[in-house]
Design a protein around this motif. Sequence first.
Motif, short mmCIF file in Angstrom:
data_model
loop_
_atom_site.label_atom_id
_atom_site.label_comp_id
_atom_site.label_asym_id
_atom_site.label_seq_id
_atom_site.Cartn_x
_atom_site.Cartn_y
_atom_site.Cartn_z
N UNK A 122 0.87 -1.15 0.10
CA UNK A 122 -0.09 -0.06 0.00
C UNK A 122 0.95 1.17 0.14
N UNK A 123 1.85 1.32 0.84
CA UNK A 123 2.86 2.56 0.90
C UNK A 123 3.84 2.80 -0.22
N UNK A 124 4.10 1.69 -1.02
CA UNK A 124 4.75 1.66 -2.19
C UNK A 124 3.64 2.21 -3.12
N UNK A 125 2.39 1.76 -3.51
CA UNK A 125 1.67 2.07 -4.40
C UNK A 125 1.28 3.51 -4.14
N UNK A 160 -5.51 11.10 -3.55
CA UNK A 160 -6.29 11.66 -2.12
C UNK A 160 -7.03 10.38 -1.63
N UNK A 161 -7.64 9.45 -2.31
CA UNK A 161 -8.25 8.34 -1.54
C UNK A 161 -7.27 7.45 -1.05
N UNK A 162 -6.01 7.33 -1.15
CA UNK A 162 -5.01 6.46 -0.73
C UNK A 162 -4.58 7.32 0.61
N UNK A 163 -4.40 8.47 0.60
CA UNK A 163 -4.13 9.15 1.65
C UNK A 163 -5.27 9.42 2.86
N UNK A 164 -6.27 9.50 2.43
CA UNK A 164 -7.64 9.43 3.28
C UNK A 164 -7.78 8.00 3.90
N UNK A 170 -0.70 9.01 9.11
CA UNK A 170 -0.23 10.18 8.42
C UNK A 170 -0.28 11.62 8.91
N UNK A 171 -1.06 11.50 10.17
CA UNK A 171 -1.27 12.58 11.11
C UNK A 171 -1.71 13.87 10.23
N UNK A 172 -2.74 13.64 9.21
CA UNK A 172 -3.29 14.79 8.32
C UNK A 172 -3.92 15.90 9.18
N UNK A 184 -11.00 13.94 -3.91
CA UNK A 184 -11.38 12.36 -4.02
C UNK A 184 -12.96 12.43 -4.94
N UNK A 185 -13.70 13.52 -4.44
CA UNK A 185 -14.98 13.43 -4.77
C UNK A 185 -15.42 14.48 -6.02
#
Length: 404
Positions: A122-125, A160-164, A170-172, A184-185
């Motif tokens: 997931x992180x690599x992606x 955006x979706x991965x970050x969410x 990730x402490x966003x 994302x939307x």
Amino acid sequence: AACALGLLHVGRAVTPVEKVIELLEKLEAQTEEEGKQEAAAYDKYACFCKEQVDEKQYQIEKSIAKIEVLSAEIDKLTSEISTLDGEIAELSTKITGLETESADAQKIRDAEHAVYLEKEADAAGAIDACERAIAALKESKDAMGGKAELEALVQVQAVARTALALSTQMSLSDGQVRTLSAIAGSQPGKAYESTYHSNDIIATIEDLLKRFEGIKAQLDQEEFDTNAMHDKKQLGLKNEIKFAEKEKAEKEALAAEKTDTKEAKQADKDAETKDKNSDKAFQSVLVDECQKKAELWDQRSSTRAAELTAISEAMEALKTGVSPNYKANKKLVGLQEAKAAATGHWVYVEDRPASFLQLRGGSRSRAAERHAADQAGDVLRQVGQKLRSDALIAMSLKVEVAED
């Protein structure tokens, strides 16, 4: 008148009773000699019995002492083998436990590694998506629409979706979460321009890229540390198993050696016990045989003593009852012989009737002989029958014959 031929010296004939006395004396001497010979033979046999019994007793006591030593050694070996068997069983349990612990640890490590691979993917992606999104955004700055815009939007939305999805790791900030949610939307042609032209988009994605790279680095480090700890633990478990197996093998070898020694000593003990029992059996038979010989010797000694007593009594009866009369007769015969001898070689003897003294003396002498012989014969016969002595019975018959 009658002619009588006499010699100057004529040897007196031995009477039957005197002959019997002589035979009894010989029998007495023979019996005594046989007694001495039998006594010597019995003494030798008694010494043999004592030596053999003592020797067997010594062997028996020696065997008993050896059996006691062997029994103590066998008991000690049995205890030591039992202790070793217990220690071997404990080591087997320990080895099994260590192997189970190692296998369980490996299962856990495999599961942890599977989770790592998933998170690492997931992180690599996410990193790849960020890199592609940034490239797409930079490439689409001049296009401002069309296919390039659509591709850039797709890339940015994927980031955006991965970050969410990884927002907790990730402490966003709230603003970043709102921006990523809006991206994302977003739909093509709808508020994209304001969104796209926001100067914060590229900066946000670049920040996300760094965050994703940090997450991946952290995942890699955690995986490395966890795997290192696992390998260290597994190495320790393997060493413990190795040492336990070595100790177990040594104890098994020692137990086998002690078992062989015990079996050898047990065989030695069984053989010694067999020898001891054989010695005891032989000693018992020997004691019984020697005891029987002793009883027979006692019986024979008693019989011989009774025979000698009977012979002595018979001779005493013959000597006391007959010999005095014979002495008187000897004197009379001696006087007659002396008178005859004084007349010369040839002598004429006038036929004269026997004197009263001669008739009376001869009659009494014969009666005394018969009475003494009867007494002697009775003694010999009775004792001979009682003792079942063939010698005394035979002698009693000789006495009876001598009477006649």
